[in-house]
Design a protein around this motif. Structure first.
Motif, PDB file in Angstrom:
ATOM      1  N   THR A   1      38.532  38.227  45.084  1.00  0.00           N
ATOM      2  CA  THR A   1      37.804  37.342  44.178  1.00  0.00           C
ATOM      3  C   THR A   1      38.779  36.306  43.619  1.00  0.00           C
ATOM      4  OG1 THR A   1      38.277  38.675  42.220  1.00  0.00           O
ATOM      5  CG2 THR A   1      36.270  39.231  43.492  1.00  0.00           C
ATOM      6  N   ARG A   2      38.232  35.283  43.013  1.00  0.00           N
ATOM      7  CA  ARG A   2      39.073  34.253  42.384  1.00  0.00           C
ATOM      8  C   ARG A   2      39.969  34.895  41.323  1.00  0.00           C
ATOM      9  NH1 ARG A   2      37.092  28.490  41.124  1.00  0.00           N
ATOM     10  NH2 ARG A   2      36.115  29.111  43.037  1.00  0.00           N
ATOM     11  N   ALA A   3      39.395  35.794  40.518  1.00  0.00           N
ATOM     12  CA  ALA A   3      40.174  36.462  39.469  1.00  0.00           C
ATOM     13  C   ALA A   3      41.311  37.280  40.064  1.00  0.00           C
ATOM     14  CB  ALA A   3      39.267  37.346  38.622  1.00  0.00           C
ATOM     15  N   GLU A   4      41.045  37.936  41.176  1.00  0.00           N
ATOM     16  CA  GLU A   4      42.101  38.728  41.835  1.00  0.00           C
ATOM     17  C   GLU A   4      43.222  37.837  42.353  1.00  0.00           C
ATOM     18  OE1 GLU A   4      39.449  42.513  43.458  1.00  0.00           O
ATOM     19  OE2 GLU A   4      39.592  40.697  44.689  1.00  0.00           O
ATOM     20  N   VAL A   5      42.869  36.686  42.886  1.00  0.00           N
ATOM     21  CA  VAL A   5      43.893  35.751  43.388  1.00  0.00           C
ATOM     22  C   VAL A   5      44.744  35.253  42.222  1.00  0.00           C
ATOM     23  CG1 VAL A   5      44.266  33.487  44.445  1.00  0.00           C
ATOM     24  CG2 VAL A   5      42.588  35.043  45.425  1.00  0.00           C
ATOM     25  N   VAL A   6      44.085  34.877  41.127  1.00  0.00           N
ATOM     26  CA  VAL A   6      44.819  34.392  39.951  1.00  0.00           C
ATOM     27  C   VAL A   6      45.727  35.488  39.399  1.00  0.00           C
ATOM     28  CG1 VAL A   6      44.558  33.587  37.561  1.00  0.00           C
ATOM     29  CG2 VAL A   6      43.122  32.628  39.373  1.00  0.00           C
ATOM     30  N   ASP A   7      45.193  36.695  39.268  1.00  0.00           N
ATOM     31  CA  ASP A   7      45.998  37.816  38.748  1.00  0.00           C
ATOM     32  C   ASP A   7      47.194  38.104  39.645  1.00  0.00           C
ATOM     33  OD1 ASP A   7      44.257  38.056  36.635  1.00  0.00           O
ATOM     34  OD2 ASP A   7      43.180  39.783  37.481  1.00  0.00           O
ATOM     35  N   ARG A   8      46.971  38.082  40.941  1.00  0.00           N
ATOM     36  CA  ARG A   8      48.060  38.358  41.886  1.00  0.00           C
ATOM     37  C   ARG A   8      49.137  37.277  41.790  1.00  0.00           C
ATOM     38  NH1 ARG A   8      46.060  39.210  47.753  1.00  0.00           N
ATOM     39  NH2 ARG A   8      44.961  40.831  46.628  1.00  0.00           N
ATOM     40  N   HIS A   9      48.698  36.018  41.702  1.00  0.00           N
ATOM     41  CA  HIS A   9      49.662  34.911  41.590  1.00  0.00           C
ATOM     42  C   HIS A   9      50.456  35.019  40.288  1.00  0.00           C
ATOM     43  CE1 HIS A   9      51.449  31.043  42.279  1.00  0.00           C
ATOM     44  NE2 HIS A   9      51.019  30.614  41.111  1.00  0.00           N
ATOM     45  N   ALA A  10      49.761  35.337  39.199  1.00  0.00           N
ATOM     46  CA  ALA A  10      50.444  35.477  37.911  1.00  0.00           C
ATOM     47  C   ALA A  10      51.464  36.612  37.963  1.00  0.00           C
ATOM     48  CB  ALA A  10      49.424  35.724  36.805  1.00  0.00           C
ATOM     49  N   ALA A  11      51.083  37.720  38.557  1.00  0.00           N
ATOM     50  CA  ALA A  11      51.988  38.872  38.635  1.00  0.00           C
ATOM     51  C   ALA A  11      53.222  38.566  39.485  1.00  0.00           C
ATOM     52  CB  ALA A  11      51.245  40.071  39.213  1.00  0.00           C
ATOM     53  N   ARG A  12      53.016  37.889  40.589  1.00  0.00           N
ATOM     54  CA  ARG A  12      54.141  37.608  41.497  1.00  0.00           C
ATOM     55  C   ARG A  12      55.019  36.465  41.016  1.00  0.00           C
ATOM     56  NH1 ARG A  12      51.602  38.548  47.534  1.00  0.00           N
ATOM     57  NH2 ARG A  12      51.164  40.761  47.198  1.00  0.00           N
ATOM     58  N   SER A  13      54.428  35.485  40.342  1.00  0.00           N
ATOM     59  CA  SER A  13      55.201  34.307  39.921  1.00  0.00           C
ATOM     60  C   SER A  13      55.772  34.452  38.515  1.00  0.00           C
ATOM     61  CB  SER A  13      54.319  33.057  39.974  1.00  0.00           C
ATOM     62  OG  SER A  13      53.317  33.116  38.978  1.00  0.00           O
ATOM     63  N   GLY A  14      55.153  35.323  37.712  1.00  0.00           N
ATOM     64  CA  GLY A  14      55.578  35.455  36.329  1.00  0.00           C
ATOM     65  C   GLY A  14      55.077  34.320  35.442  1.00  0.00           C
ATOM     66  N   LEU A  15      54.184  33.482  35.982  1.00  0.00           N
ATOM     67  CA  LEU A  15      53.658  32.353  35.223  1.00  0.00           C
ATOM     68  C   LEU A  15      52.498  32.786  34.331  1.00  0.00           C
ATOM     69  CD1 LEU A  15      53.576  29.681  38.064  1.00  0.00           C
ATOM     70  CD2 LEU A  15      55.228  29.852  36.197  1.00  0.00           C
ATOM     71  N   ASP A  16      52.346  32.079  33.213  1.00  0.00           N
ATOM     72  CA  ASP A  16      51.205  32.295  32.336  1.00  0.00           C
ATOM     73  C   ASP A  16      50.071  31.417  32.844  1.00  0.00           C
ATOM     74  OD1 ASP A  16      49.337  32.566  30.347  1.00  0.00           O
ATOM     75  OD2 ASP A  16      50.559  31.616  28.782  1.00  0.00           O
ATOM     76  N   LEU A  17      49.034  32.017  33.362  1.00  0.00           N
ATOM     77  CA  LEU A  17      47.927  31.268  33.938  1.00  0.00           C
ATOM     78  C   LEU A  17      46.703  31.256  33.019  1.00  0.00           C
ATOM     79  CD1 LEU A  17      48.235  32.358  37.665  1.00  0.00           C
ATOM     80  CD2 LEU A  17      49.197  30.366  36.529  1.00  0.00           C
ATOM     81  N   ALA A  18      46.942  31.353  31.740  1.00  0.00           N
ATOM     82  CA  ALA A  18      45.841  31.353  30.781  1.00  0.00           C
ATOM     83  C   ALA A  18      45.048  30.051  30.835  1.00  0.00           C
ATOM     84  CB  ALA A  18      46.370  31.581  29.364  1.00  0.00           C
ATOM     85  N   ALA A  19      45.694  28.960  31.212  1.00  0.00           N
ATOM     86  CA  ALA A  19      45.028  27.658  31.270  1.00  0.00           C
ATOM     87  C   ALA A  19      44.595  27.296  32.690  1.00  0.00           C
ATOM     88  CB  ALA A  19      45.952  26.580  30.710  1.00  0.00           C
ATOM     89  N   ILE A  20      44.414  28.276  33.555  1.00  0.00           N
ATOM     90  CA  ILE A  20      44.079  28.004  34.953  1.00  0.00           C
ATOM     91  C   ILE A  20      42.788  27.199  35.080  1.00  0.00           C
ATOM     92  CG2 ILE A  20      42.839  30.153  35.395  1.00  0.00           C
ATOM     93  CD1 ILE A  20      45.273  28.481  37.838  1.00  0.00           C
ATOM     94  N   ALA A  21      41.835  27.397  34.190  1.00  0.00           N
ATOM     95  CA  ALA A  21      40.571  26.650  34.261  1.00  0.00           C
ATOM     96  C   ALA A  21      40.819  25.152  34.101  1.00  0.00           C
ATOM     97  CB  ALA A  21      39.592  27.148  33.200  1.00  0.00           C
ATOM     98  N   TRP A  22      41.747  24.770  33.229  1.00  0.00           N
ATOM     99  CA  TRP A  22      42.054  23.351  33.049  1.00  0.00           C
ATOM    100  C   TRP A  22      42.582  22.768  34.350  1.00  0.00           C
ATOM    101  CZ3 TRP A  22      45.979  19.963  33.741  1.00  0.00           C
ATOM    102  CH2 TRP A  22      45.837  18.705  33.144  1.00  0.00           C
ATOM    103  N   TYR A  23      43.473  23.482  35.019  1.00  0.00           N
ATOM    104  CA  TYR A  23      44.043  22.982  36.270  1.00  0.00           C
ATOM    105  C   TYR A  23      42.984  22.900  37.369  1.00  0.00           C
ATOM    106  CZ  TYR A  23      48.569  23.395  34.086  1.00  0.00           C
ATOM    107  OH  TYR A  23      49.621  23.234  33.243  1.00  0.00           O
ATOM    108  N   GLU A  24      42.083  23.854  37.393  1.00  0.00           N
ATOM    109  CA  GLU A  24      41.019  23.824  38.388  1.00  0.00           C
ATOM    110  C   GLU A  24      40.072  22.652  38.119  1.00  0.00           C
ATOM    111  OE1 GLU A  24      37.588  26.646  40.369  1.00  0.00           O
ATOM    112  OE2 GLU A  24      38.844  27.471  38.791  1.00  0.00           O
ATOM    113  N   ALA A  25      39.738  22.426  36.862  1.00  0.00           N
ATOM    114  CA  ALA A  25      38.876  21.294  36.502  1.00  0.00           C
ATOM    115  C   ALA A  25      39.569  19.978  36.835  1.00  0.00           C
ATOM    116  CB  ALA A  25      38.517  21.354  35.018  1.00  0.00           C
ATOM    117  N   PHE A  26      40.853  19.880  36.557  1.00  0.00           N
ATOM    118  CA  PHE A  26      41.611  18.674  36.884  1.00  0.00           C
ATOM    119  C   PHE A  26      41.629  18.437  38.393  1.00  0.00           C
ATOM    120  CE2 PHE A  26      45.672  16.590  37.979  1.00  0.00           C
ATOM    121  CZ  PHE A  26      45.446  15.372  37.362  1.00  0.00           C
ATOM    122  N   ALA A  27      41.767  19.504  39.161  1.00  0.00           N
ATOM    123  CA  ALA A  27      41.756  19.384  40.621  1.00  0.00           C
ATOM    124  C   ALA A  27      40.412  18.851  41.112  1.00  0.00           C
ATOM    125  CB  ALA A  27      42.074  20.723  41.272  1.00  0.00           C
ATOM    126  N   CYS A  28      39.318  19.286  40.502  1.00  0.00           N
ATOM    127  CA  CYS A  28      37.985  18.771  40.861  1.00  0.00           C
ATOM    128  C   CYS A  28      37.908  17.284  40.577  1.00  0.00           C
ATOM    129  CB  CYS A  28      36.894  19.508  40.096  1.00  0.00           C
ATOM    130  SG  CYS A  28      36.628  21.198  40.638  1.00  0.00           S
TER     131      CYS A  28
END
Length: 83
Positions: A8-35
């Motif tokens: 799922t999208r949430a699983e991809v985000v969680d996996r990326h956050a875990a592996r990168s150590g990045l705070d992805l709390a604002a991921i929705a903003w980046y996705e909206a900006f990409a649109c």
């Protein structure tokens, strides 16, 4: 999607956050900006085709997704905004 075995999208985000150590709390903003960014690029490609500045026939359909992308960005932000 379950039948495809895709995460799922949430699983991809969680996996990326875990592996990168990045705070992805604002991921929705980046996705909206990409649109928004993709809508602008597609509109530009379509406009160039309409003006005759491009003969690439693939550009004739580039404008079709602009409206959808323009509505999707704000919807992503609205749905992710804390209540």
């Amino acid at each position: 999607m379950d039948t495809l075995g895709l995460p799922t999208r949430a699983e991809v985000v969680d996996r990326h956050a875990a592996r990168s150590g990045l705070d992805l709390a604002a991921i929705a903003w980046y996705e909206a900006f990409a649109c928004w960014r993709l809508a602008v690029i597609r509109q530009q490609l379509y406009a160039r085709y309409i003006r005759g500045e491009s003969t690439d026939e693939r550009m004739a359909s580039r404008g079709e997704s602009v409206g959808m992308l323009s509505r999707r960005g704000p919807r992503i932000l609205t749905e992710s905004w804390p209540a």
